[in-house]
Design a protein around this motif. Structure first.
Motif, PDB file in Angstrom:
ATOM      1  N   LEU A  49     -30.051  34.198 -56.293  1.00 37.19           N
ATOM      2  CA  LEU A  49     -29.534  33.570 -57.517  1.00 37.19           C
ATOM      3  C   LEU A  49     -29.247  32.110 -57.192  1.00 37.19           C
ATOM      4  CD1 LEU A  49     -27.074  36.356 -58.714  1.00 37.19           C
ATOM      5  CD2 LEU A  49     -29.262  35.759 -59.740  1.00 37.19           C
ATOM      6  N   ASN A  50     -30.207  31.448 -56.564  1.00 34.84           N
ATOM      7  CA  ASN A  50     -29.966  30.123 -55.995  1.00 34.84           C
ATOM      8  C   ASN A  50     -29.547  29.088 -57.029  1.00 34.84           C
ATOM      9  OD1 ASN A  50     -30.616  31.055 -53.435  1.00 34.84           O
ATOM     10  ND2 ASN A  50     -32.791  30.741 -53.772  1.00 34.84           N
ATOM     11  N   ALA A  51     -30.129  29.160 -58.231  1.00 31.38           N
ATOM     12  CA  ALA A  51     -29.775  28.169 -59.246  1.00 31.38           C
ATOM     13  C   ALA A  51     -28.292  28.242 -59.567  1.00 31.38           C
ATOM     14  CB  ALA A  51     -30.599  28.400 -60.512  1.00 31.38           C
ATOM     15  N   SER A  52     -27.740  29.447 -59.599  1.00 33.28           N
ATOM     16  CA  SER A  52     -26.318  29.600 -59.887  1.00 33.28           C
ATOM     17  C   SER A  52     -25.477  29.316 -58.658  1.00 33.28           C
ATOM     18  CB  SER A  52     -26.044  31.022 -60.381  1.00 33.28           C
ATOM     19  OG  SER A  52     -26.775  31.293 -61.549  1.00 33.28           O
ATOM     20  N   LEU A  53     -25.968  29.698 -57.478  1.00 31.12           N
ATOM     21  CA  LEU A  53     -25.184  29.501 -56.266  1.00 31.12           C
ATOM     22  C   LEU A  53     -24.994  28.017 -55.944  1.00 31.12           C
ATOM     23  CD1 LEU A  53     -26.513  32.358 -53.990  1.00 31.12           C
ATOM     24  CD2 LEU A  53     -24.280  32.175 -55.051  1.00 31.12           C
ATOM     25  N   ARG A  54     -25.846  27.151 -56.490  1.00 33.45           N
ATOM     26  CA  ARG A  54     -25.631  25.721 -56.256  1.00 33.45           C
ATOM     27  C   ARG A  54     -24.289  25.266 -56.828  1.00 33.45           C
ATOM     28  NH1 ARG A  54     -31.421  25.227 -56.878  1.00 33.45           N
ATOM     29  NH2 ARG A  54     -31.247  25.004 -59.142  1.00 33.45           N
ATOM     30  N   GLU A  55     -23.832  25.958 -57.872  1.00 37.29           N
ATOM     31  CA  GLU A  55     -22.533  25.633 -58.460  1.00 37.29           C
ATOM     32  C   GLU A  55     -21.389  26.002 -57.514  1.00 37.29           C
ATOM     33  OE1 GLU A  55     -22.089  27.145 -62.482  1.00 37.29           O
ATOM     34  OE2 GLU A  55     -24.266  27.418 -62.576  1.00 37.29           O
ATOM     35  N   THR A  56     -21.655  26.897 -56.581  1.00 33.70           N
ATOM     36  CA  THR A  56     -20.610  27.347 -55.660  1.00 33.70           C
ATOM     37  C   THR A  56     -20.071  26.194 -54.833  1.00 33.70           C
ATOM     38  OG1 THR A  56     -21.728  29.468 -55.500  1.00 33.70           O
ATOM     39  CG2 THR A  56     -20.063  28.999 -53.850  1.00 33.70           C
ATOM     40  N   HIS A  57     -20.952  25.292 -54.418  1.00 34.63           N
ATOM     41  CA  HIS A  57     -20.527  24.140 -53.616  1.00 34.63           C
ATOM     42  C   HIS A  57     -19.460  23.357 -54.355  1.00 34.63           C
ATOM     43  CE1 HIS A  57     -20.669  20.272 -51.513  1.00 34.63           C
ATOM     44  NE2 HIS A  57     -21.183  20.928 -50.487  1.00 34.63           N
ATOM     45  N   ALA A  58     -19.671  23.109 -55.651  1.00 35.71           N
ATOM     46  CA  ALA A  58     -18.699  22.344 -56.443  1.00 35.71           C
ATOM     47  C   ALA A  58     -17.393  23.110 -56.603  1.00 35.71           C
ATOM     48  CB  ALA A  58     -19.293  22.019 -57.804  1.00 35.71           C
ATOM     49  N   ILE A  59     -17.476  24.434 -56.777  1.00 39.12           N
ATOM     50  CA  ILE A  59     -16.263  25.244 -56.923  1.00 39.12           C
ATOM     51  C   ILE A  59     -15.401  25.153 -55.671  1.00 39.12           C
ATOM     52  CG2 ILE A  59     -15.408  27.625 -57.068  1.00 39.12           C
ATOM     53  CD1 ILE A  59     -17.758  28.205 -58.972  1.00 39.12           C
ATOM     54  N   THR A  63     -11.763  23.220 -55.238  1.00 43.25           N
ATOM     55  CA  THR A  63     -10.614  24.035 -54.819  1.00 43.25           C
ATOM     56  C   THR A  63      -9.920  23.426 -53.609  1.00 43.25           C
ATOM     57  OG1 THR A  63     -11.670  26.053 -55.659  1.00 43.25           O
ATOM     58  CG2 THR A  63      -9.906  26.325 -54.047  1.00 43.25           C
ATOM     59  N   LEU A  64     -10.691  23.019 -52.608  1.00 47.37           N
ATOM     60  CA  LEU A  64     -10.108  22.413 -51.412  1.00 47.37           C
ATOM     61  C   LEU A  64      -9.434  21.087 -51.746  1.00 47.37           C
ATOM     62  CD1 LEU A  64     -12.945  23.123 -48.824  1.00 47.37           C
ATOM     63  CD2 LEU A  64     -10.768  24.332 -49.061  1.00 47.37           C
ATOM     64  N   HIS A  65     -10.046  20.312 -52.647  1.00 51.62           N
ATOM     65  CA  HIS A  65      -9.462  19.032 -53.058  1.00 51.62           C
ATOM     66  C   HIS A  65      -8.122  19.257 -53.747  1.00 51.62           C
ATOM     67  CE1 HIS A  65      -8.943  15.356 -55.520  1.00 51.62           C
ATOM     68  NE2 HIS A  65      -9.571  14.761 -54.519  1.00 51.62           N
ATOM     69  N   ALA A  66      -8.046  20.254 -54.635  1.00 50.61           N
ATOM     70  CA  ALA A  66      -6.801  20.544 -55.346  1.00 50.61           C
ATOM     71  C   ALA A  66      -5.703  20.987 -54.389  1.00 50.61           C
ATOM     72  CB  ALA A  66      -7.053  21.615 -56.399  1.00 50.61           C
ATOM     73  N   LEU A  67      -6.057  21.786 -53.401  1.00 49.96           N
ATOM     74  CA  LEU A  67      -5.065  22.236 -52.424  1.00 49.96           C
ATOM     75  C   LEU A  67      -4.538  21.061 -51.600  1.00 49.96           C
ATOM     76  CD1 LEU A  67      -6.807  25.552 -51.304  1.00 49.96           C
ATOM     77  CD2 LEU A  67      -4.586  25.371 -52.452  1.00 49.96           C
TER      78      LEU A  67
END
Length: 236
Positions: A49-59, A63-67
């Motif tokens: 599901l590579n097209a969708s998994l590319r969004e994972t990087h941004a998620i 998340t790390l930035h917010a923490l």
């Protein structure tokens, strides 16, 4: 939320991170995703599901930035449970550990450079994490063998027989213990059988054959781990 679920692990020093190959867990007890929800009846890698998994990087990055912004930077292993909905990729849950049975499916085929130990030592020592790459070298299917009456009140004490030759498949112990010289069930999810192949269908067949050869009274297992990926490969 409704949709197909994907599990992703990220190793991070709080700023830099590397995403490990995505996996899919099968949480329902029975084939065709029927029956009660469980802690996981099997998993497979890779998930195309590579097209969708590319969004994972941004998620993960957001998340790390917010923490960090909140004064609580996170270092170590971040697990993201994601769902591909009609509105895009959504977060179901986060955990701060490797999860099962996904880890049992990932480790036999994980090609990580530098090594997992190198990355974890750097993070534990508070050092910047080296740049890393992660891929899956082949396919792996993990089939979980559960006890009688799992996931409600699992029966324990049933004698387990495992063949001496598993043809390269790895049998992970979870809910087992020794009663004298006998191996017996002692939990809900008893064993996990991980098998590697050139593709999901081959890995599934190997995992299923070894799972069939293992015996204990009341054994429960799914026979269709990886079915979505097999359907995608078949164009269905």
């Amino acid at each position: 939320m409704e949709g197909e679920e994907v599990s992703v692990f990220a190793i991070t020093d709080g700023t830099r991170f590397v995403l490990l190959p995505g996996l899919q867990d099968h949480t329902r007890l029975l084939d065709d995703d029927a029956g009660p929800n469980t802690g996981g009846m099997g998993a497979y890698v890779p998930v195309t599901l590579n097209a969708s998994l590319r969004e994972t990087h941004a998620i993960v990055e957001h998340t790390l930035h917010a923490l960090r912004d909140k004064g609580h930077p996170f270092t170590g292993l971040l697990y993201a449970g994601l769902m591909l909905t009609k509105d895009g990729l959504k977060v179901v849950e986060f955990n701060c550990r490797f999860g099962d049975p996904e880890t049992q499916a990932l480790m036999p085929v994980l090609d990580l450079s530098p090594s997992l130990l190198t990355l974890m030592l750097a993070i534990a020592r508070g050092e910047p994490m080296p740049a890393a790459t992660a891929t899956a070298s082949g396919a792996c299917v993990t089939t979980v063998l559960a006890a009688e009456n799992y996931p409600d009140t699992p029966r324990t004490g049933d004698t387990i027989t495992i063949p001496s030759n598993t043809n390269g498949a790895i049998v992970f112990h979870a809910g087992t213990s020794l009663k004298g010289d006998a191996l017996v069930t002692s939990g809900g999810r008893v064993l996990a059988v991980s098998a590697v192949g050139e593709n999901i269908r081959e890995a599934q067949q190997h995992s299923s054959s070894v799972a069939d050869a293992i015996s204990f009274a009341g054994k429960q297992r799914r026979t269709d781990i990886g079915w979505r990926e097999i359907a995608r490969a078949s164009g269905n």
